[in-house]
Write a protein that holds these residues in place. Structure first.
Motif, PDB file in Angstrom:
ATOM      1  N   CYS A  11      -6.968  -9.806  -7.275  1.00 58.20           N
ATOM      2  CA  CYS A  11      -7.602  -9.624  -5.970  1.00 58.20           C
ATOM      3  C   CYS A  11      -6.504  -9.522  -4.919  1.00 58.20           C
ATOM      4  O   CYS A  11      -5.735 -10.474  -4.723  1.00 58.20           O
ATOM      5  CB  CYS A  11      -8.538 -10.790  -5.643  1.00 58.20           C
ATOM      6  N   PHE A  12      -6.420  -8.362  -4.268  1.00 56.16           N
ATOM      7  CA  PHE A  12      -5.431  -8.139  -3.222  1.00 56.16           C
ATOM      8  C   PHE A  12      -6.099  -8.370  -1.866  1.00 56.16           C
ATOM      9  O   PHE A  12      -7.055  -7.669  -1.511  1.00 56.16           O
ATOM     10  CB  PHE A  12      -4.885  -6.715  -3.263  1.00 56.16           C
ATOM     11  N   VAL A  13      -5.597  -9.327  -1.107  1.00 57.71           N
ATOM     12  CA  VAL A  13      -6.115  -9.620   0.222  1.00 57.71           C
ATOM     13  C   VAL A  13      -5.187  -8.975   1.255  1.00 57.71           C
ATOM     14  O   VAL A  13      -4.009  -9.306   1.319  1.00 57.71           O
ATOM     15  CB  VAL A  13      -6.200 -11.140   0.469  1.00 57.71           C
ATOM     16  N   LEU A  14      -5.725  -8.049   2.031  1.00 55.87           N
ATOM     17  CA  LEU A  14      -4.976  -7.415   3.112  1.00 55.87           C
ATOM     18  C   LEU A  14      -5.299  -8.179   4.382  1.00 55.87           C
ATOM     19  O   LEU A  14      -6.457  -8.283   4.775  1.00 55.87           O
ATOM     20  CB  LEU A  14      -5.352  -5.934   3.260  1.00 55.87           C
ATOM     21  N   ASP A  15      -4.282  -8.702   5.022  1.00 56.22           N
ATOM     22  CA  ASP A  15      -4.507  -9.603   6.159  1.00 56.22           C
ATOM     23  C   ASP A  15      -4.894  -8.813   7.400  1.00 56.22           C
ATOM     24  O   ASP A  15      -4.223  -7.854   7.788  1.00 56.22           O
ATOM     25  CB  ASP A  15      -3.246 -10.425   6.442  1.00 56.22           C
ATOM     26  N   ALA A  16      -6.001  -9.224   8.029  1.00 54.60           N
ATOM     27  CA  ALA A  16      -6.485  -8.637   9.288  1.00 54.60           C
ATOM     28  C   ALA A  16      -6.844  -7.171   9.143  1.00 54.60           C
ATOM     29  O   ALA A  16      -6.593  -6.364  10.045  1.00 54.60           O
ATOM     30  CB  ALA A  16      -5.452  -8.824  10.405  1.00 54.60           C
ATOM     31  N   CYS A  17      -7.476  -6.800   8.036  1.00 60.90           N
ATOM     32  CA  CYS A  17      -7.842  -5.405   7.789  1.00 60.90           C
ATOM     33  C   CYS A  17      -9.316  -5.174   8.101  1.00 60.90           C
ATOM     34  O   CYS A  17     -10.203  -5.671   7.397  1.00 60.90           O
ATOM     35  CB  CYS A  17      -7.547  -5.018   6.347  1.00 60.90           C
ATOM     36  N   ARG A  18      -9.592  -4.409   9.132  1.00 65.61           N
ATOM     37  CA  ARG A  18     -10.967  -4.059   9.487  1.00 65.61           C
ATOM     38  C   ARG A  18     -11.571  -3.145   8.420  1.00 65.61           C
ATOM     39  O   ARG A  18     -10.882  -2.329   7.811  1.00 65.61           O
ATOM     40  CB  ARG A  18     -10.991  -3.339  10.832  1.00 65.61           C
ATOM     41  N   TYR A  19     -12.892  -3.260   8.271  1.00 67.50           N
ATOM     42  CA  TYR A  19     -13.584  -2.392   7.319  1.00 67.50           C
ATOM     43  C   TYR A  19     -13.452  -0.924   7.703  1.00 67.50           C
ATOM     44  O   TYR A  19     -13.186  -0.078   6.842  1.00 67.50           O
ATOM     45  CB  TYR A  19     -15.069  -2.770   7.234  1.00 67.50           C
ATOM     46  N   ASP A  20     -13.628  -0.601   8.985  1.00 69.01           N
ATOM     47  CA  ASP A  20     -13.595   0.808   9.371  1.00 69.01           C
ATOM     48  C   ASP A  20     -12.213   1.412   9.181  1.00 69.01           C
ATOM     49  O   ASP A  20     -12.087   2.595   8.831  1.00 69.01           O
ATOM     50  CB  ASP A  20     -14.100   1.007  10.803  1.00 69.01           C
ATOM     51  N   LEU A  21     -11.164   0.634   9.386  1.00 69.33           N
ATOM     52  CA  LEU A  21      -9.814   1.133   9.129  1.00 69.33           C
ATOM     53  C   LEU A  21      -9.642   1.468   7.659  1.00 69.33           C
ATOM     54  O   LEU A  21      -9.137   2.541   7.303  1.00 69.33           O
ATOM     55  CB  LEU A  21      -8.789   0.082   9.555  1.00 69.33           C
ATOM     56  N   PHE A  22     -10.061   0.556   6.799  1.00 73.08           N
ATOM     57  CA  PHE A  22      -9.940   0.776   5.359  1.00 73.08           C
ATOM     58  C   PHE A  22     -10.741   2.002   4.936  1.00 73.08           C
ATOM     59  O   PHE A  22     -10.233   2.873   4.218  1.00 73.08           O
ATOM     60  CB  PHE A  22     -10.428  -0.463   4.606  1.00 73.08           C
ATOM     61  N   ALA A  23     -11.997   2.080   5.369  1.00 68.72           N
ATOM     62  CA  ALA A  23     -12.869   3.185   4.956  1.00 68.72           C
ATOM     63  C   ALA A  23     -12.337   4.530   5.410  1.00 68.72           C
ATOM     64  O   ALA A  23     -12.456   5.537   4.698  1.00 68.72           O
ATOM     65  CB  ALA A  23     -14.275   2.962   5.510  1.00 68.72           C
ATOM     66  N   GLU A  24     -11.731   4.563   6.589  1.00 66.75           N
ATOM     67  CA  GLU A  24     -11.241   5.824   7.148  1.00 66.75           C
ATOM     68  C   GLU A  24      -9.967   6.302   6.477  1.00 66.75           C
ATOM     69  O   GLU A  24      -9.782   7.512   6.276  1.00 66.75           O
ATOM     70  CB  GLU A  24     -10.986   5.638   8.643  1.00 66.75           C
ATOM     71  N   ARG A  25      -9.079   5.389   6.072  1.00 66.04           N
ATOM     72  CA  ARG A  25      -7.731   5.800   5.692  1.00 66.04           C
ATOM     73  C   ARG A  25      -7.399   5.672   4.207  1.00 66.04           C
ATOM     74  O   ARG A  25      -6.411   6.254   3.749  1.00 66.04           O
ATOM     75  CB  ARG A  25      -6.699   4.995   6.496  1.00 66.04           C
ATOM     76  N   HIS A  26      -8.187   4.953   3.432  1.00 70.88           N
ATOM     77  CA  HIS A  26      -7.787   4.755   2.040  1.00 70.88           C
ATOM     78  C   HIS A  26      -8.060   6.016   1.219  1.00 70.88           C
ATOM     79  O   HIS A  26      -8.958   6.808   1.532  1.00 70.88           O
ATOM     80  CB  HIS A  26      -8.529   3.558   1.440  1.00 70.88           C
ATOM     81  N   ASP A  27      -7.287   6.203   0.171  1.00 67.43           N
ATOM     82  CA  ASP A  27      -7.528   7.303  -0.770  1.00 67.43           C
ATOM     83  C   ASP A  27      -7.535   6.773  -2.201  1.00 67.43           C
ATOM     84  O   ASP A  27      -7.087   7.436  -3.138  1.00 67.43           O
ATOM     85  CB  ASP A  27      -6.492   8.408  -0.593  1.00 67.43           C
ATOM     86  N   LEU A  28      -8.059   5.578  -2.380  1.00 64.68           N
ATOM     87  CA  LEU A  28      -8.063   4.910  -3.672  1.00 64.68           C
ATOM     88  C   LEU A  28      -9.287   5.305  -4.487  1.00 64.68           C
ATOM     89  O   LEU A  28     -10.373   5.502  -3.932  1.00 64.68           O
ATOM     90  CB  LEU A  28      -8.071   3.389  -3.476  1.00 64.68           C
ATOM     91  N   PRO A  29      -9.157   5.395  -5.797  1.00 61.48           N
ATOM     92  CA  PRO A  29     -10.338   5.618  -6.631  1.00 61.48           C
ATOM     93  C   PRO A  29     -11.185   4.353  -6.684  1.00 61.48           C
ATOM     94  O   PRO A  29     -10.733   3.262  -6.325  1.00 61.48           O
ATOM     95  CB  PRO A  29      -9.729   5.936  -8.004  1.00 61.48           C
ATOM     96  N   GLY A  30     -12.427   4.507  -7.129  1.00 58.98           N
ATOM     97  CA  GLY A  30     -13.283   3.343  -7.266  1.00 58.98           C
ATOM     98  C   GLY A  30     -14.375   3.298  -6.223  1.00 58.98           C
ATOM     99  O   GLY A  30     -14.691   4.307  -5.576  1.00 58.98           O
ATOM    100  N   GLU A  31     -14.968   2.122  -6.039  1.00 57.03           N
ATOM    101  CA  GLU A  31     -16.122   1.956  -5.174  1.00 57.03           C
ATOM    102  C   GLU A  31     -15.834   0.967  -4.048  1.00 57.03           C
ATOM    103  O   GLU A  31     -15.278  -0.112  -4.281  1.00 57.03           O
ATOM    104  CB  GLU A  31     -17.326   1.465  -5.984  1.00 57.03           C
TER     105      GLU A  31
END
Length: 318
Positions: free
Chosen positions: A57-77
């Motif tokens: 489990c990787f915990v990214l500190d202070a990471c907003r959901y919208d930032l993650f959803a907008e910028r990630h390019d990771l496979p999976g769900e």
């Protein structure tokens, strides 16, 4: 119930002092906003990360959901979950205090890990003591990834909880380091270090400092995310097993609170609003799973209290 300082005598003093009146009004408004927000997002509705199904489990500190959803390019769900805290210590206390997870090694760059009791995890690897970069004012993601690889080799039958400090401030990318503040307390400013504390970048945004814009700080924040997301993606494969990415909390960028419409920045404790407690939960594809066993906890090396205070100070938790 109002704090004891709100008695008739003190209220009279406040009314006669405009500056004190504004300060007390802001404090009272914040208290009211926290109370209302807590009813809308109670901690009891939060995800319990140790009850979820993962090997890493990787915990990214202070990471907003919208930032993650907008910028990630990771496979999976990807799905949205609720964190039990709007600040790291709250996240740690709600998830781990009073519990035992002797099947897990916690690799962390967050100094608040020292507030947990001994024996919660099989082992705690404190990256913030030896891997701290004084020029950046934080622990870079590569150092955390290296510690996680070493932990995987040493503890092949343990879950790995890996807590990166990014995208949390300070901003360590090219854009972020060019801003007028490179460290929360001003110990790092641009490319030059100074021992004189200055206002944090969140305070400067709240004060309407013309030298700092919300757009520029968001760009630096997004850059921090890109750096840690790339590092986390590269780490998942060599660790093997099922990996998830999440966050301990989010971050405010001037959103107005309700019912008192203050703009807030950063991640104040006890404020359960969507931008702070709605976080990502992204599961990467996994072809194989790890065999996990629990063993008695190992002794964690103590970190000097002044080192912990210094690290927290640089990260804005003084």
């Amino acid at each position: 119930m109002l704090p004891s300082r709100y008695n008739l005598t003190n209220l009279r003093r406040v009314v006669r002092d405009p500056r004190r009146l504004r300060t007390e009004a802001a404090a009272l408004g914040s208290r009211l906003n926290r109370a209302v927000a807590a009813r809308r997002h109670p901690p009891g509705d939060a995800v319990a990360i140790m009850d979820e199904d993962w090997d890493n489990c990787f915990v990214l500190d202070a990471c907003r959901y919208d930032l993650f959803a907008e910028r990630h390019d990771l496979p999976g769900e990807l799905r949205k979950v609720t964190s039990p805290g709007s600040q790291s210590l709250e996240f740690l206390e709600h998830n781990f205090a009073g519990e035992t997870h002797h099947d897990t090694v916690y690799v962390t760059a967050n100094p608040f890990a020292t507030r947990l009791d001994d024996g919660v995890f099989h082992r705690v690897v404190d990256c913030f003591a030896d891997e701290w970069d004084p020029d950046l004012g934080t622990v870079p993601p590569g150092a955390v990834a290296d510690a996680a690889r070493a932990a995987r080799e040493r503890y092949p039958e343990k879950r790995l909880l890996v807590h990166f400090m990014q995208p949390h401030y300070p901003f360590i990318g090219e854009t972020g380091r060019s801003l007028d503040s490179g460290g929360v307390t001003g110990h790092v400013t641009g490319q030059a270090k100074t021992d004189e504390p200055t206002d944090s970048i969140w305070d400067r945004l709240a004060a309407g400092d013309a030298a700092v814009s919300t757009e520029a700080v968001w760009a630096a924040y997004a850059e921090n995310f890109d750096l840690v997301a790339e590092c986390a993606a590269d780490l998942a494969t060599p660790l093997g097993g099922k990996t998830v990415l999440t966050a301990d909390h989010g971050n405010l960028f001037g959103e107005r609170q309700w019912p008192v419409p203050f703009r807030r920045y950063g991640h104040p404790a006890g404020l359960r609003v969507p931008e702070l407690v709605e976080v990502p939960w992204h599961e990467l594809p996994a072809d194989e799973r790890r065999t996990v066993t629990a063993d008695p906890p190992e002794q964690t090396d103590d970190v000097a209290s002044d080192t912990v205070r210094d690290r927290l100070d640089h990260l804005g938790y003084a």
